[in-house]
Enzyme design. Structure first.
Site, PDB file in Angstrom:
ATOM      1  N   HIS A 296      -1.086 -34.344 -22.784  1.00 29.12           N
ATOM      2  CA  HIS A 296      -1.121 -34.965 -21.467  1.00 29.12           C
ATOM      3  C   HIS A 296      -2.191 -34.347 -20.574  1.00 29.12           C
ATOM      4  O   HIS A 296      -2.036 -34.328 -19.353  1.00 29.12           O
ATOM      5  CB  HIS A 296       0.253 -34.868 -20.797  1.00 29.12           C
ATOM      6  CG  HIS A 296       1.317 -35.618 -21.518  1.00 29.12           C
ATOM      7  ND1 HIS A 296       1.326 -36.989 -21.633  1.00 29.12           N
ATOM      8  CD2 HIS A 296       2.414 -35.183 -22.200  1.00 29.12           C
ATOM      9  CE1 HIS A 296       2.382 -37.375 -22.332  1.00 29.12           C
ATOM     10  NE2 HIS A 296       3.052 -36.288 -22.697  1.00 29.12           N
TER      11      HIS A 296
ATOM     12  N   TRP B 210      -4.695  -1.878   0.337  1.00 23.17           N
ATOM     13  CA  TRP B 210      -4.989  -3.112  -0.383  1.00 23.17           C
ATOM     14  C   TRP B 210      -5.372  -4.140   0.664  1.00 23.17           C
ATOM     15  O   TRP B 210      -4.579  -4.504   1.519  1.00 23.17           O
ATOM     16  CB  TRP B 210      -3.775  -3.559  -1.193  1.00 23.17           C
ATOM     17  CG  TRP B 210      -3.995  -4.752  -2.063  1.00 23.17           C
ATOM     18  CD1 TRP B 210      -4.528  -4.762  -3.319  1.00 23.17           C
ATOM     19  CD2 TRP B 210      -3.657  -6.114  -1.771  1.00 23.17           C
ATOM     20  NE1 TRP B 210      -4.549  -6.046  -3.813  1.00 23.17           N
ATOM     21  CE2 TRP B 210      -4.014  -6.898  -2.883  1.00 23.17           C
ATOM     22  CE3 TRP B 210      -3.084  -6.745  -0.667  1.00 23.17           C
ATOM     23  CZ2 TRP B 210      -3.819  -8.268  -2.920  1.00 23.17           C
ATOM     24  CZ3 TRP B 210      -2.897  -8.123  -0.698  1.00 23.17           C
ATOM     25  CH2 TRP B 210      -3.264  -8.868  -1.831  1.00 23.17           C
TER      26      TRP B 210
ATOM     27  N   CYS C 147       0.834  -1.188   0.000  1.00 19.40           N
ATOM     28  CA  CYS C 147       0.000   0.000   0.000  1.00 19.40           C
ATOM     29  C   CYS C 147       0.871   1.241   0.000  1.00 19.40           C
ATOM     30  O   CYS C 147       2.072   1.175   0.205  1.00 19.40           O
ATOM     31  CB  CYS C 147      -0.910  -0.003   1.223  1.00 19.40           C
ATOM     32  SG  CYS C 147      -1.700  -1.584   1.520  1.00 19.40           S
TER      33      CYS C 147
ATOM     34  N   LYS D  54      -0.604 -12.333 -18.076  1.00 18.90           N
ATOM     35  CA  LYS D  54      -0.990 -10.982 -18.475  1.00 18.90           C
ATOM     36  C   LYS D  54      -2.477 -10.920 -18.814  1.00 18.90           C
ATOM     37  O   LYS D  54      -3.179  -9.988 -18.427  1.00 18.90           O
ATOM     38  CB  LYS D  54      -0.174 -10.529 -19.685  1.00 18.90           C
ATOM     39  CG  LYS D  54       1.223 -10.086 -19.376  1.00 18.90           C
ATOM     40  CD  LYS D  54       1.229  -8.775 -18.621  1.00 18.90           C
ATOM     41  CE  LYS D  54       2.552  -8.580 -17.896  1.00 18.90           C
ATOM     42  NZ  LYS D  54       2.696  -9.440 -16.709  1.00 18.90           N
TER      43      LYS D  54
ATOM     44  N   GLU E 239      -4.591 -11.259 -15.640  1.00 21.77           N
ATOM     45  CA  GLU E 239      -4.400 -10.124 -14.740  1.00 21.77           C
ATOM     46  C   GLU E 239      -5.272  -8.936 -15.106  1.00 21.77           C
ATOM     47  O   GLU E 239      -5.865  -8.308 -14.220  1.00 21.77           O
ATOM     48  CB  GLU E 239      -2.935  -9.656 -14.796  1.00 21.77           C
ATOM     49  CG  GLU E 239      -1.969 -10.399 -13.909  1.00 21.77           C
ATOM     50  CD  GLU E 239      -0.583  -9.791 -13.974  1.00 21.77           C
ATOM     51  OE1 GLU E 239       0.005  -9.597 -12.910  1.00 21.77           O
ATOM     52  OE2 GLU E 239      -0.093  -9.507 -15.084  1.00 21.77           O
TER      53      GLU E 239
ATOM     54  N   GLU F 226       3.797 -16.349 -19.150  1.00 23.99           N
ATOM     55  CA  GLU F 226       3.691 -14.907 -18.962  1.00 23.99           C
ATOM     56  C   GLU F 226       2.517 -14.330 -19.751  1.00 23.99           C
ATOM     57  O   GLU F 226       1.790 -13.458 -19.255  1.00 23.99           O
ATOM     58  CB  GLU F 226       5.003 -14.237 -19.373  1.00 23.99           C
ATOM     59  CG  GLU F 226       4.977 -12.720 -19.442  1.00 23.99           C
ATOM     60  CD  GLU F 226       4.711 -12.047 -18.114  1.00 23.99           C
ATOM     61  OE1 GLU F 226       4.567 -10.811 -18.110  1.00 23.99           O
ATOM     62  OE2 GLU F 226       4.635 -12.736 -17.074  1.00 23.99           O
TER      63      GLU F 226
ATOM     64  N   ASN G 149       1.209  -0.803   6.477  1.00 22.48           N
ATOM     65  CA  ASN G 149       1.399  -1.785   5.400  1.00 22.48           C
ATOM     66  C   ASN G 149       1.878  -3.079   6.037  1.00 22.48           C
ATOM     67  O   ASN G 149       2.731  -3.050   6.924  1.00 22.48           O
ATOM     68  CB  ASN G 149       2.464  -1.324   4.405  1.00 22.48           C
ATOM     69  CG  ASN G 149       1.987  -0.206   3.515  1.00 22.48           C
ATOM     70  OD1 ASN G 149       0.826   0.151   3.533  1.00 22.48           O
ATOM     71  ND2 ASN G 149       2.895   0.362   2.744  1.00 22.48           N
ATOM     72  N   GLY G 150       1.392  -4.219   5.532  1.00 25.86           N
ATOM     73  CA  GLY G 150       1.857  -5.507   6.033  1.00 25.86           C
ATOM     74  C   GLY G 150       0.751  -6.287   6.718  1.00 25.86           C
ATOM     75  O   GLY G 150      -0.434  -6.001   6.554  1.00 25.86           O
TER      76      GLY G 150
ATOM     77  N   ARG H 141       0.490   1.196  -7.068  1.00 28.64           N
ATOM     78  CA  ARG H 141       0.696   0.037  -6.213  1.00 28.64           C
ATOM     79  C   ARG H 141      -0.556  -0.841  -6.135  1.00 28.64           C
ATOM     80  O   ARG H 141      -0.471  -1.998  -5.736  1.00 28.64           O
ATOM     81  CB  ARG H 141       1.060   0.500  -4.792  1.00 28.64           C
ATOM     82  CG  ARG H 141       2.478   1.027  -4.672  1.00 28.64           C
ATOM     83  CD  ARG H 141       2.700   1.678  -3.317  1.00 28.64           C
ATOM     84  NE  ARG H 141       4.140   1.812  -3.052  1.00 28.64           N
ATOM     85  CZ  ARG H 141       4.785   1.137  -2.121  1.00 28.64           C
ATOM     86  NH1 ARG H 141       4.138   0.261  -1.372  1.00 28.64           N
ATOM     87  NH2 ARG H 141       6.069   1.313  -1.927  1.00 28.64           N
TER      88      ARG H 141
ATOM     89  N   LYS I 148       0.947  -3.600  -6.949  1.00 31.40           N
ATOM     90  CA  LYS I 148       2.193  -3.561  -7.709  1.00 31.40           C
ATOM     91  C   LYS I 148       3.360  -4.139  -6.916  1.00 31.40           C
ATOM     92  O   LYS I 148       4.142  -4.929  -7.421  1.00 31.40           O
ATOM     93  CB  LYS I 148       2.505  -2.112  -8.095  1.00 31.40           C
ATOM     94  CG  LYS I 148       3.766  -1.959  -8.952  1.00 31.40           C
ATOM     95  CD  LYS I 148       3.581  -2.588 -10.313  1.00 31.40           C
ATOM     96  CE  LYS I 148       4.763  -2.339 -11.212  1.00 31.40           C
ATOM     97  NZ  LYS I 148       4.629  -3.056 -12.491  1.00 31.40           N
TER      98      LYS I 148
END
Length: 604
Positions: A500, A74, A2, A481, A484, A477, A98-99, A27, A599
Site C-alpha cells: 500500500h 540540551w 538536562c 533504534k 537514533e 522499534e 530545565n524546561g 541524559r 534521555k
C-alpha cells in the site's frame, strides 16, 4: 532533560560539580557550565560540547569556592554555543534551568522596555533578569523568587545563586523533577537522585509548585502559596551509585547484554515461580472496561505490544496513543477505563501531562516506570515497577524489554481475573514467560552474525523494517533504534501494508529487515518477502531455525531461538538492538549520546 546540580558545601565544589554532571551525561546534552561563589562574587565557566571541554576551561581558569551550581544543557531556545550555555547571569542572579518558559517572549519584551539587555537567545535568561528585577525592588531572595515564579508560564526546574548570599542556593520546580539532598553540614539540589548520589543517599522530592532554600543548616521548602511545606525524606537505593561500563565499549552494548538479568528481576515482581501465578500489583482488571496506554517513543512501542497481549489474552479493549497528542484531541474516556502511563524515567513531560489529565477526570491511573521514586510513580494510583536498573544509554534497550516483560505478566494476570483462562493455563503461560531470560541470552549469542550483517547495513541510506502482529511494533522499534544512533533513515511497517505504498521504495540499495518468527502469520510474512525479492530488494530475515529454511535466495539470515509467540517480542528484541548498535559503531557514531537526543525528555 538536562542535568542540574547545586551544592552548599564545605570543601572545593567545582570538581564535585563536574563529578555529578558526569553521572548525568546519559541524559544527553550539547553544552555545560558551572558557577561558584568566590570571595563573595559569582564566577562561572561554560563550554560548548562535551564535559571534557568544560574541564579544559576549568584547568585553564580554575574556580575556587565551596558553594556552586552546574548544568548540562540540551538546547530548546538558541543553538548550542558557549554563549547560550548555562548558568545564565543577570545582575546578582546566576541560574540554571530545565524546561521551557512558554511566555518568555512577552517577558523579554517587557524587560527590554525597562532597559534590560539580553546576551543569549535562550528563554532561561529571562528568568534571571526577572529575578534580579525583584531583588532590585528590595524583596528578600525568597520573596523575590515567589514573585518571579508567579510571572512564569511553562515547565521549569530552577536552581540559582544570589550574589550577596554566599551560602544560599534557591530552587523551584514546576514539571521537571528536582530533588533536595541532605548531607552532614552540606545540602544539595539535583535534577534526580543520580545527581546527588555521590554525596548523599537521603533525598526529598519537591512537588510541582514548590520552591526551596538550602544552606548549611538544611532546607526550607514552600508550596506555591508560600506556606512552608513538609515533604518526606527517603533513602535512595544503591542503584543510584555510579554506573560503570565494565569491559564493554559502550553503555548501550552493556545494557543489551544486561537484558536477561533485567528481565529476570522485573519478572520476579510479577510472577511466582513456585505457584506459577501472575500478580497484577494491586490492579483488578475485571474492574475496567478499557485500557488506555499513553507513552512516548520506545515506551509507546512496548505499549503496542501490550495491546496485542491484553486484547488476545484478557479480552480487554486496549488503545495506545503517543502522549504528546493524547490530551489535545479531547479523548472520550469514561471512569470505567484504566490509564496506563509507561516511562523509563517516570518524568517524561508529555506522558506525565497525559497521566495528570486522566487523574483530573476521575480516571484510574497506573504508571509502569523504572524510576520508582519518580513523579509518575508517586502521582499514579498504582505504581508498576520495572527492575532494569539504571539505563545510561540514550537509546533504550533493557528498559524496553523490561516494560514488555511486565506487560506480558500483567496481561496473564488480567486474563485470569477476567475469567478468560483457568489456573492451569495461567501456570502454562507463566512458565513460558519464566523461560524468557534464558532465551534472551541465547538470542544475544547471535551477535557475531549480527555484526556481519551490520557491515552491509551501514552502507545504506534507507532501511525498511517489516513485521506482522506483535512483530510490527518491534519493526517500529528496530527502525527507531537504527535512526537514533546510526542516523540512517529507517521506517517500520506492518507487513501487510508493504503493497500500500512502501513497496515503491524497494530497490537493490534499500535493505528490508523482516522480523518473522514461525508463528501463525509466518506464511503471510513469507509472501511479503517474496514481493520484496521480486523487486530486487536486499532482505535480512530475523527468524528461528524453522523459518530460516524458507529464506529467499540471497537473503541474509539472523537466527534467534525458537519460542512461543507469547514471548517472541522479548526474544527477538535483542537482535534488532544489536543490529542498530553494530551499524552505529561501524559508522563511528556516538552510540551512548546520539546527537540532538536526550534521555529524559522533560519538555513538551
Amino acid at each position: 532533560m538536562c542535568g542540574i546540580i547545586g551544592i552548599v558545601g564545605t570543601k572545593p565544589v567545582a570538581p564535585r560539580l563536574i563529578e555529578s554532571l558526569r553521572r548525568l551525561e546519559y541524559r544527553g546534552y550539547d553544552s555545560a557550565g558551572v558557577a561558584t561563589v568566590v570571595d563573595g562574587r559569582i564566577e562561572r565557566r561554560r563550554a560548548e560540547g562535551k564535559l571534557a571541554n568544560l574541564e579544559g576551561a576549568l584547568a585553564e581558569h580554575p574556580l575556587a569556592g565551596s558553594v556552586g551550581i552546574g548544568h548540562t544543557r540540551w538546547a530548546t531556545h538558541g543553538k548550542p554555543s558557549e554563549r547560550n550555555a548555562h548558568p545564565h547571569q543577570a545582575g546578582r542572579v546566576t541560574l540554571v534551568h530545565n524546561g521551557i518558559i512558554e511566555n518568555f517572549a512577552e517577558l523579554k519584551a517587557e524587560l527590554t522596555a525597562k532597559g534590560r539587555r539580553f546576551e543569549t537567545e535562550t528563554d532561561t535568561e529571562v528568568v534571571a533578569h526577572l529575578m534580579d528585577e525583584q531583588l532590585a525592588a528590595g524583596l528578600s531572595p525568597l520573596h523575590a523568587l515567589k514573585a518571579t515564579l508567579e510571572r512564569l508560564r511553562g515547565a521549569y526546574a530552577l536552581v540559582m545563586l544570589i550574589e550577596g548570599e554566599p551560602a544560599l542556593i534557591l530552587g523551584a520546580r514546576n514539571g521537571p523533577a528536582l530533588v533536595v539532598g541532605h548531607g552532614d553540614g552540606e545540602m544539595y539540589l539535583g535534577s534526580d537522585a543520580l545527581a546527588v548520589g555521590p554525596f548523599t543517599n537521603r533525598i526529598t522530592h519537591l512537588e510541582d509548585g514548590d520552591f526551596v532554600a538550602i544552606d548549611h543548616a538544611g532546607a526550607k521548602i514552600f508550596d506555591a502559596s508560600g506556606a512552608q511545606a513538609q515533604r518526606p525524606t527517603r533513602r535512595i537505593p544503591a542503584a543510584a551509585a555510579l554506573v560503570e561500563k565494565g569491559n564493554y565499549r559502550h553503555f548501550m552494548e552493556k545494557e543489551i547484554h544486561d537484558q536477561p538479568d533485567a528481565c529476570q528481576h522485573t519478572l520476579s515482581a510479577y510472577l511466582d515461580p513456585v505457584t506459577r501465578s501472575a500478580a497484577s500489583r494491586g490492579l483488578d482488571f475485571s474492574d475496567f472496561e478499557r485500557l488506555q496506554v499513553v507513552a512516548c517513543g520506545t515506551a509507546s512501542y512496548a505499549g503496542m505490544i501490550g495491546r496485542y497481549l491484553f486484547e488476545r489474552l484478557a479480552g480487554l479493549p486496549t488503545e495506545v496513543e503517543i502522549a504528546s497528542e493524547f490530551r489535545y484531541r479531547e479523548p472520550a474516556l469514561a471512569p470505567g477505563a484504566l490509564a496506563l502511563a509507561i516511562s523509563q524515567s517516570g518524568e517524561t513531560a508529555d506522558t506525565l501531562a497525559a497521566l495528570r489529565w486522566c487523574k483530573g477526570r476521575g480516571i484510574a491511573t497506573a504508571a509502569l516506570v523504572n524510576a520508582h521514586e519518580s513523579t509518575m510513580a508517586r502521582e499514579a494510583d498504582v505504581m508498576l515497577p520495572t527492575h532494569a536498573g539504571p539505563e545510561i544509554g540514550v537509546a533504550s534497550t533493557k528498559a524496553f524489554t523490561s516494560q514488555v516483560a511486565a506487560l506480558t505478566a500483567m496481561a496473564i494476570a488480567a486474563a485470569r481475573q477476567r475469567g478468560r483462562i483457568d489456573a492451569a493455563e495461567e501456570a502454562r503461560l507463566a512458565a513460558l514467560l519464566l523461560e524468557t531470560p534464558r532465551l534472551i541470552a541465547e538470542s544475544i549469542s547471535a551477535e557475531d552474525r549480527v555484526h556481519t550483517v551490520a557491515l552491509e547495513i551501514a552502507k545504506a541510506r534507507d532501511v525498511l523494517y517489516l513485521g506482522r502482529g506483535p512483530m510490527f511494533p518491534l519493526a517500529l522499534e528496530g527502525a527507531l533504534k537504527l535512526k537514533e544512533i546510526s542516523y540512517i533513515h529507517a521506517e517500520g511497517y506492518a507487513g501487510g501494508e508493504l503493497k500500500h505504498g512502501p513497496i515503491a521504495l524497494v530497490d537493490e540499495a534499500t535493505p528490508v529487515i523482516v522480523i518473522a518468527p514461525t508463528d501463525a502469520l509466518f506464511e503471510k510474512t513469507l509472501s511479503n518477502m517474496s514481493e520484496v525479492a521480486a523487486r530486487g530488494g536486499r532482505i535480512v530475515l530475523i527468524t528461528d531455525l524453522a523459518g530460516a529454511v524458507h529464506a529467499p535466495p540471497g537473503a541474509q539470515v539472523i537466527v534467534a531461538p525458537a519460542c512461543d509467540p507469547l514471548i517472541a517480542p522479548l526474544v527477538f528484541a535483542a537482535p534488532i538492538q544489536l543490529l542498530a548498535y553494530h551499524v552505529a559503531v561501524q559508522k563511528g557514531a556516538d552510540v551512548d549520546q546520539p546527537r540532538n537526543l536526550a534521555k529524559s525528555v522533560t519538555v513538551e
